[in-house]
Design a protein around this motif. Structure first.
Motif, PDB file in Angstrom:
ATOM      1  N   GLU A  29      33.652   2.364  13.517  1.00 13.65           N
ATOM      2  CA  GLU A  29      33.799   0.931  13.770  1.00 13.65           C
ATOM      3  C   GLU A  29      35.264   0.532  13.711  1.00 13.65           C
ATOM      4  OE1 GLU A  29      33.298  -3.124  14.454  1.00 13.65           O
ATOM      5  OE2 GLU A  29      32.161  -1.327  15.012  1.00 13.65           O
ATOM      6  N   ALA A  30      36.024   1.097  12.767  1.00 10.40           N
ATOM      7  CA  ALA A  30      37.461   0.819  12.692  1.00 10.40           C
ATOM      8  C   ALA A  30      38.168   1.318  13.955  1.00 10.40           C
ATOM      9  CB  ALA A  30      38.063   1.492  11.455  1.00 10.40           C
ATOM     10  N   TRP A  31      37.744   2.450  14.476  1.00  8.90           N
ATOM     11  CA  TRP A  31      38.288   3.008  15.718  1.00  8.90           C
ATOM     12  C   TRP A  31      38.038   2.050  16.876  1.00  8.90           C
ATOM     13  CZ3 TRP A  31      35.194   6.682  19.176  1.00  8.90           C
ATOM     14  CH2 TRP A  31      35.986   7.201  20.190  1.00  8.90           C
ATOM     15  N   ARG A  32      36.835   1.499  16.936  1.00  3.75           N
ATOM     16  CA  ARG A  32      36.517   0.514  17.986  1.00  3.75           C
ATOM     17  C   ARG A  32      37.415  -0.715  17.842  1.00  3.75           C
ATOM     18  NH1 ARG A  32      31.794  -1.841  19.654  1.00  3.75           N
ATOM     19  NH2 ARG A  32      31.567  -2.776  17.598  1.00  3.75           N
ATOM     20  N   TRP A  33      37.582  -1.192  16.607  1.00  6.77           N
ATOM     21  CA  TRP A  33      38.365  -2.390  16.364  1.00  6.77           C
ATOM     22  C   TRP A  33      39.839  -2.149  16.671  1.00  6.77           C
ATOM     23  CZ3 TRP A  33      38.006  -7.166  16.699  1.00  6.77           C
ATOM     24  CH2 TRP A  33      38.798  -8.079  15.977  1.00  6.77           C
ATOM     25  N   GLN A  34      40.342  -0.994  16.316  1.00  8.51           N
ATOM     26  CA  GLN A  34      41.727  -0.648  16.629  1.00  8.51           C
ATOM     27  C   GLN A  34      41.946  -0.634  18.137  1.00  8.51           C
ATOM     28  OE1 GLN A  34      42.790   3.476  16.188  1.00  8.51           O
ATOM     29  NE2 GLN A  34      44.897   3.002  15.575  1.00  8.51           N
ATOM     30  N   PHE A  35      41.010  -0.077  18.872  1.00  9.70           N
ATOM     31  CA  PHE A  35      41.121  -0.022  20.335  1.00  9.70           C
ATOM     32  C   PHE A  35      41.122  -1.425  20.937  1.00  9.70           C
ATOM     33  CE2 PHE A  35      38.858  -0.029  24.443  1.00  9.70           C
ATOM     34  CZ  PHE A  35      39.735   0.738  25.196  1.00  9.70           C
ATOM     35  N   LEU A  36      40.252  -2.292  20.428  1.00  8.04           N
ATOM     36  CA  LEU A  36      40.153  -3.644  20.976  1.00  8.04           C
ATOM     37  C   LEU A  36      41.417  -4.464  20.705  1.00  8.04           C
ATOM     38  CD1 LEU A  36      36.444  -4.541  20.103  1.00  8.04           C
ATOM     39  CD2 LEU A  36      37.398  -4.237  22.395  1.00  8.04           C
ATOM     40  N   LYS A  67      37.987 -10.820  21.277  1.00  3.56           N
ATOM     41  CA  LYS A  67      37.798  -9.371  21.223  1.00  3.56           C
ATOM     42  C   LYS A  67      36.583  -9.026  20.352  1.00  3.56           C
ATOM     43  CE  LYS A  67      41.949  -7.941  23.111  1.00  3.56           C
ATOM     44  NZ  LYS A  67      43.236  -7.427  22.651  1.00  3.56           N
ATOM     45  N   GLY A  68      36.296  -9.873  19.371  1.00  2.00           N
ATOM     46  CA  GLY A  68      35.074  -9.687  18.591  1.00  2.00           C
ATOM     47  C   GLY A  68      33.834  -9.820  19.460  1.00  2.00           C
ATOM     48  N   VAL A  69      33.863 -10.767  20.389  1.00  5.57           N
ATOM     49  CA  VAL A  69      32.744 -10.921  21.326  1.00  5.57           C
ATOM     50  C   VAL A  69      32.583  -9.664  22.169  1.00  5.57           C
ATOM     51  CG1 VAL A  69      31.933 -12.190  23.352  1.00  5.57           C
ATOM     52  CG2 VAL A  69      32.880 -13.441  21.414  1.00  5.57           C
ATOM     53  N   TYR A  97      33.859 -10.919  12.290  1.00  7.85           N
ATOM     54  CA  TYR A  97      35.149 -10.960  12.983  1.00  7.85           C
ATOM     55  C   TYR A  97      36.082 -12.052  12.449  1.00  7.85           C
ATOM     56  CZ  TYR A  97      33.168  -7.514  16.112  1.00  7.85           C
ATOM     57  OH  TYR A  97      32.605  -6.366  16.612  1.00  7.85           O
ATOM     58  N   PRO A  98      35.592 -13.265  12.158  1.00 11.25           N
ATOM     59  CA  PRO A  98      36.498 -14.231  11.512  1.00 11.25           C
ATOM     60  C   PRO A  98      37.043 -13.728  10.180  1.00 11.25           C
ATOM     61  CG  PRO A  98      34.580 -15.364  12.398  1.00 11.25           C
ATOM     62  CD  PRO A  98      34.311 -13.894  12.533  1.00 11.25           C
ATOM     63  N   ALA A  99      36.233 -12.973   9.412  1.00 14.58           N
ATOM     64  CA  ALA A  99      36.714 -12.447   8.132  1.00 14.58           C
ATOM     65  C   ALA A  99      37.864 -11.480   8.336  1.00 14.58           C
ATOM     66  CB  ALA A  99      35.565 -11.763   7.390  1.00 14.58           C
ATOM     67  N   ARG A 100      37.841 -10.733   9.424  1.00 17.44           N
ATOM     68  CA  ARG A 100      38.957  -9.823   9.703  1.00 17.44           C
ATOM     69  C   ARG A 100      40.240 -10.620   9.939  1.00 17.44           C
ATOM     70  NH1 ARG A 100      35.698  -5.463  13.637  1.00 17.44           N
ATOM     71  NH2 ARG A 100      33.988  -5.155  12.150  1.00 17.44           N
ATOM     72  N   GLY A 101      40.094 -11.806  10.506  1.00  9.81           N
ATOM     73  CA  GLY A 101      41.258 -12.654  10.732  1.00  9.81           C
ATOM     74  C   GLY A 101      41.902 -13.137   9.448  1.00  9.81           C
TER      75      GLY A 101
END
Length: 286
Positions: free
Chosen positions: A68-75, A123-125, A105-109
Motif C-alpha cells: 500500500e505504501a508502494w502504491r501511495w508513493q507512486f501516486l 490522488k486518494g480517489v 487519505y485526509p489523515a495522510r495529509g
C-alpha cells in the motif's frame, strides 16, 4: 512564522486526537467481541501446519502495508517509501474511525507540512478506485461461476450494477479530476497493476487463515476467495460493523463457522494491528 507554528500545533493536535480515538475504538471492539471462547476452541485444535499458515498470514501483514505504501508513493510521486509507510500506518487509525474508511487519505495529509490537500484527496480517489477496480475485474468471472451454481438471488442485480458503475467511474477519473490533477493512462494503469499485486497478497492471507481454522486448501477457493473480496468491497459498511460484515460475507460464501472466524481474524490482522502500530509513528508533519 507564528502562523506556521500554529498550523503545526493544530496538525499535531489532530494527529493525537486520532490516536486517542483509535485506542478507544480498539478497546471497544475487544470488549464487545463475544466469540473469544469459540475462537480459542478452534485454535486449540489447530495442528502444526495450521499454526505455520497462521504465522505466515501474520508475517504478510507488513508486506501488505508495504504494498500500500508502494502504491501511495507512486501516486504522490515525491515521497520516499519510508515516508509513505509512515503515512499509511498512521492513516489506518482514521480509516477505522470513519465510514467506508474515508478518513485514510485526509489523515495522510496531517503528516504533510505543505498544503497539498486538493492533490492528496484527488490522488486518494485514484488509489481507492483502482483498488476497487482490481477487485471487481478479478472477481467478475468467479462471481459468474459462483452464481451459476444455484446461488443466484434478485439482489445480485444490484451487485452487478455496482460493478459496472465502478468500471465506468474509474474510466471517467481523468475527466472528473482534471481541475486538480492530471490523470493519464500511466497513472491509472500503474496504480491498477500495483492494486492487483496487493489484492493477491490479501487472497494468500485469507487462504492461510482459512487453513489455520482447519479448512483444507481447495481449488474451489480460486472462485470463492475473489467472490468474498468482491462482496465485502461492494457491500455498504461502517467501521463499527466491519468485522461483522466480513464474518457474514465469509459465512455466505464459504458456508462454515470456521470461515466466519477466519474473516474476522484476517480483519484484525490487516486493520486493527496496523492501526495499533500506527499509534507509535512520529506525528510531526514533514
Amino acid at each position: 512564522m507564528k502562523q506556521a507554528n500554529r498550523k503545526q500545533t493544530y496538525l499535531r493536535g489532530a494527529a493525537w486526537a486520532i490516536t486517542v480515538l483509535a485506542y478507544g475504538y480498539l478497546g471497544y471492539r475487544l470488549y464487545i467481541y463475544d466469540g473469544w471462547t469459540e475462537l480459542g476452541n478452534h485454535l486449540s485444535k489447530a495442528d502444526t501446519a495450521a499454526w505455520l499458515c497462521g504465522l505466515l498470514a501474520l508475517l504478510l501483514m507488513p508486506v501488505n502495508m508495504l504494498l500500500e505504501a508502494w502504491r501511495w508513493q507512486f501516486l504522490m510521486g515525491d515521497l520516499s517509501l519510508r515516508e509513505a509507510q509512515r503515512q499509511v500506518y498512521f492513516s489506518k487509525m482514521a480509516g477505522q474511525l470513519t465510514p467506508y474508511q474515508l478518513g485514510e487519505y485526509p489523515a495522510r495529509g496531517l503528516l504533510m507540512e505543505h498544503g497539498r490537500w486538493a492533490e492528496l484527496l484527488s490522488k486518494g480517489v485514484v488509489g481507492s478506485m483502482t483498488m476497487t477496480l482490481a477487485i471487481t475485474l478479478v472477481g467478475i468471472l468467479p462471481l459468474a461461476v459462483w452464481l451459476s451454481d444455484g446461488r443466484w438471488r434478485p439482489e445480485w442485480m444490484t451487485v452487478v450494477g455496482l460493478m459496472l458503475a465502478v468500471v465506468a467511474l474509474t474510466a471517467a477519473l481523468p475527466w472528473l479530476l482534471r481541475r486538480w490533477i492530471r490523470v493519464d493512462s500511466r497513472l491509472l494503469m500503474g496504480s491498477l497493476g500495483q492494486s492487483v499485486v496487493r489484492y493477491l497478497c490479501w487472497c494468500l492471507q485469507l487462504a492461510l487463515v482459512l487453513r489455520l481454522f482447519g479448512m483444507p486448501f481447495s481449488t474451489e477457493w480460486l472462485v470463492l476467495i475473489p467472490v468474498y473480496y468482491l462482496i465485502i468491497t461492494i457491500a455498504p459498511s461502517i467501521a463499527a460493523a466491519e468485522a461483522g460484515v466480513r464474518g457474514a460475507a465469509a459465512m455466505l460464501v464459504f458456508g462454515t463457522a470456521e470461515a466466519t472466524l477466519a474473516g474476522i481474524l484476517l480483519w484484525a490482522i490487516n486493520s486493527l494491528l496496523p492501526m495499533l502500530i500506527g499509534t507509535f509513528v512520529n506525528k510531526n508533519a514533514k
